[in-house]
Design an enzyme around this catalytic site. Structure first.
Site, PDB file in Angstrom:
ATOM      1  N   MET A 107      44.416  45.377  32.560  1.00  0.00           N
ATOM      2  CA  MET A 107      43.261  44.587  32.312  1.00  0.00           C
ATOM      3  C   MET A 107      42.737  44.897  31.000  1.00  0.00           C
ATOM      4  SD  MET A 107      41.960  43.363  36.002  1.00  0.00           S
ATOM      5  CE  MET A 107      40.752  44.734  36.531  1.00  0.00           C
ATOM      6  N   HIS A 128      47.412  54.274  31.143  1.00  0.00           N
ATOM      7  CA  HIS A 128      48.170  52.971  30.592  1.00  0.00           C
ATOM      8  C   HIS A 128      49.302  53.291  29.680  1.00  0.00           C
ATOM      9  CE1 HIS A 128      44.327  50.893  31.394  1.00  0.00           C
ATOM     10  NE2 HIS A 128      44.955  50.322  32.359  1.00  0.00           N
ATOM     11  N   ASP A 184      46.524  53.619  42.008  1.00  0.00           N
ATOM     12  CA  ASP A 184      46.106  52.175  42.671  1.00  0.00           C
ATOM     13  C   ASP A 184      47.573  52.104  43.892  1.00  0.00           C
ATOM     14  OD1 ASP A 184      43.712  51.356  41.229  1.00  0.00           O
ATOM     15  OD2 ASP A 184      45.306  51.023  39.668  1.00  0.00           O
ATOM     16  N   GLN A 237      47.746  48.846  45.789  1.00  0.00           N
ATOM     17  CA  GLN A 237      47.767  47.776  44.839  1.00  0.00           C
ATOM     18  C   GLN A 237      49.444  48.089  45.062  1.00  0.00           C
ATOM     19  OE1 GLN A 237      46.071  46.620  41.312  1.00  0.00           O
ATOM     20  NE2 GLN A 237      47.756  47.638  40.350  1.00  0.00           N
TER      21      GLN A 237
HETATM   22  O1  PAF Z   1      45.800  47.633  38.018  1.00  0.00           O
HETATM   23  C1  PAF Z   1      45.408  46.750  37.164  1.00  0.00           C
HETATM   24  O2  PAF Z   1      45.059  47.000  35.946  1.00  0.00           O
HETATM   25  C2  PAF Z   1      45.149  45.393  37.550  1.00  0.00           C
HETATM   26  O3  PAF Z   1      44.950  45.251  39.067  1.00  0.00           O
HETATM   27  C3  PAF Z   1      46.687  44.301  37.392  1.00  0.00           C
HETATM   28  C4  PAF Z   1      47.709  45.004  38.129  1.00  0.00           C
HETATM   29  C5  PAF Z   1      46.635  44.426  35.825  1.00  0.00           C
HETATM   30  C6  PAF Z   1      46.398  42.946  37.922  1.00  0.00           C
HETATM   31  O4  PAF Z   1      45.254  42.467  37.389  1.00  0.00           O
END
Ligand code: PAF
Length: 526
Positions: free
Chosen positions: A38, A45, A164, A167
């Site tokens: 995002m 990242h 996460d 997720q």
């Molecule tokens: O982890 C994130 O940054 C977001 O949840 C993702 C996986 C890009 C989905 O929008």
């Protein structure tokens, strides 16, 4: 130069063009790694991008603040955006393309309330723990956008952070259930100097809150220390986190849960593995973190090029450390043997993909039964013992073609990982430390010069009274094999970043084994 793509059509056109870039007739299309984000990219990242860069020919980063994963009370309007810095980071990291769609581009513009968007609903049971009850609709939004991105990009690999954890578990399940393309690769959490997990939301913290934020990780470490001392009860471990955080008055605990990291089922105690997850508020900023608690014996991963002596070394290391040696190569041999038995062409990707699905493989150590001591491992295929059959020269001739088939690789990788659940194994191959057991306690990269390996092979062939050609021919063959192994698209030979390299040129086997045992004792204890 990073290519910025703002439309779905532009993205698909770009991928179509670049995938087939090596326009040599018959060349394989390029592999694509996707890093969904995002934006507001940080070192966390960057670690995903770096890994994607190492493992794929093309790297695509998506930057999209996905509105449907934010509830009305959350920070969609203020979510940090740093487009200039993001571009610079991607450029520096060698990203090929950034997919930067608008909401209208991805979801259509006719529905301002977003009521008409098709959504992907994750398994409801996975939403009852951790962040699920506190962020209604969030994981549905994440599953929807990631499904969309995977179907647009069709990547070989998608990189997600282990921070996460919920997720990750949900996306793994969604990807498996919907048969989404490629593999999801989990990358370790990147932490700041004091242990705080990096997150875009950390920038909301005041300097004082930033100092206190490290308590989140410290509370998990307190529970981990208890776990290492033998504590297995869920309530004692979660209570340790609560007790620690209770001493930080500015921190408001939202939850602390102990669950299985894949199914997310709540655990009363940790049998083999558990995920301890926590969320807390510092002012208005919500932070999450987790640690994985593993109740298993150590794993030693040995990788390296052909002829470096991996299997002899791995066997002796296993004996010395009282671990089980499992020969992962035998599993590829078994598939090659079965293909031969059924008269299938090992180069036929579809036939091999179907074949591997019908093979139930069981690998066992030979240490329990001296009658099998001459074999690296014992192996059963659909109930039939194939230990001897898979050593036939016709199998040797075909095994590398079979092992290079993506579906064979993926299926056997999953089976090999099963042996890691209880641990206590030494496994050797080309991708054990990087793919099969990236969490192995000790990773060794065993090498030797081409000349040395050719000399060893030459003497082996001489002992076996087999035709051996000249030493130069053997050197040439080994160099070619090295090139093929390290450049192949599926599971290329690579040294894991945290592997210890050991060059065996002119070193006796015993000395190599001694060195590995010493490293093991230093890292894991005796
Ligand atoms: O982890 C994130 O940054 C977001 O949840 C993702 C996986 C890009 C989905 O929008």
């Amino acid at each position: 130069m990073v290519r910025i793509l703002k439309t779905v059509k532009g993205l698909s056109c770009y991928l179509q063009q670049r995938r087939c870039a090596p326009s040599v007739a018959g060349a394989e299309p390029l592999s694509v790694g996707l890093v969904p984000t995002m934006g507001n990219l940080h070192r966390g990242h960057q670690s995903l991008i770096d890994r994607a860069r190492r493992e794929n020919e093309l790297v695509v980063v998506s930057i999209f603040i996905n509105p449907i994963q934010f509830s009305a009370a959350e920070d969609l309007a203020t979510y940090p955006q740093t487009p200039g810095e993001d571009l610079a980071l991607c450029q520096q990291a060698g990203v090929d393309a950034i997919f930067l769609p608008t909401t209208a581009e991805l979801y259509g513009s006719i529905d301002p309330d977003r009521q008409q968007i098709t959504r992907v609903m994750p398994p409801p049971a996975m939403l009852t723990v951790l962040c699920g009850p506190h962020r209604p609709g969030h994981f549905e939004g994440v599953a929807t956008v990631v499904t969309k991105l995977l179907s647009l990009v069709n990547p070989q690999r998608t990189y997600l952070g282990a921070k996460d954890a919920q997720q990750l578990a949900i996306l793994r399940q969604v990807a498996a259930d919907l048969k989404l393309p490629g593999e999801l690769v989990a990358c370790p959490t990147v932490r700041d100097w004091d242990g705080l997990a990096l997150s875009s939301r950390n920038r909301y913290l005041s300097p004082e809150q930033r100092n206190q934020a490290a308590h989140l990780y410290q509370s998990l470490k307190a529970a981990q220390t208890l776990f290492k001392a033998g504590e297995r009860h869920g309530h004692t471990l979660t209570a340790a986190v609560e007790r620690h955080l209770g001493q930080v008055p500015t921190l408001t605990l939202e939850y602390v849960d102990l669950v299985h990291p894949h199914s997310l089922k709540v655990l009363d105690s940790v049998e083999s593995i558990g995920l301890l997850g926590v969320a807390a508020y510092l002012g208005k900023t919500r932070l999450i973190d987790n640690v994985v608690l593993r109740n298993r014996k150590p794993i030693v991963a040995i990788d390296g090029p052909a002829g470096a002596g991996k299997s002899t070394v791995a066997r002796q290391v296993a004996q010395r450390l009282n671990l089980i040696y499992l020969d992962s190569g035998a599993m590829y041999r078994a598939i090659a043997w079965k293909a031969l038995d059924l008269g299938l062409d090992p180069a036929d990707e579809v036939a091999m993909a179907e074949l591997v699905q019908s093979c139930d493989l069981r690998l066992a150590a030979t240490t329990d039964d001296p009658a099998w001591a001459a074999y690296p491992s014992r192996l059963w295929l659909n109930g039939q013992e194939v230990t001897e059959l898979i050593r036939h020269p016709a199998v040797t001739e075909r095994v590398s073609t079979v092992a290079a088939q993506p579906m064979v690789r993926q299926t056997l990788l999953n089976q090999q990982r099963q042996y890691g659940i209880t641990g206590g194994v030494v496994m050797e191959g080309r991708d054990i430390g990087t793919q099969v057991f990236p969490e192995a306690e000790l990773k060794i990269f065993l090498t030797a010069s081409v000349e040395e390996r050719a000399r060893r092979r030459w003497s082996d062939l001489q002992v076996q009274q087999q035709p051996k050609g000249s030493l130069e021919e053997l050197e040439q063959a080994i160099a070619t094999r090295d090139y093929q192994d390290s450049t192949r698209r599926v599971a290329p030979l690579r040294k894991a970043e945290d592997a210890l390299e050991l060059n065996t040129d002119g070193v006796e086997i015993e000395a190599v084994v001694d060195q590995i045992v010493t490293w093991f004792q230093a890292k894991v204890g005796s």
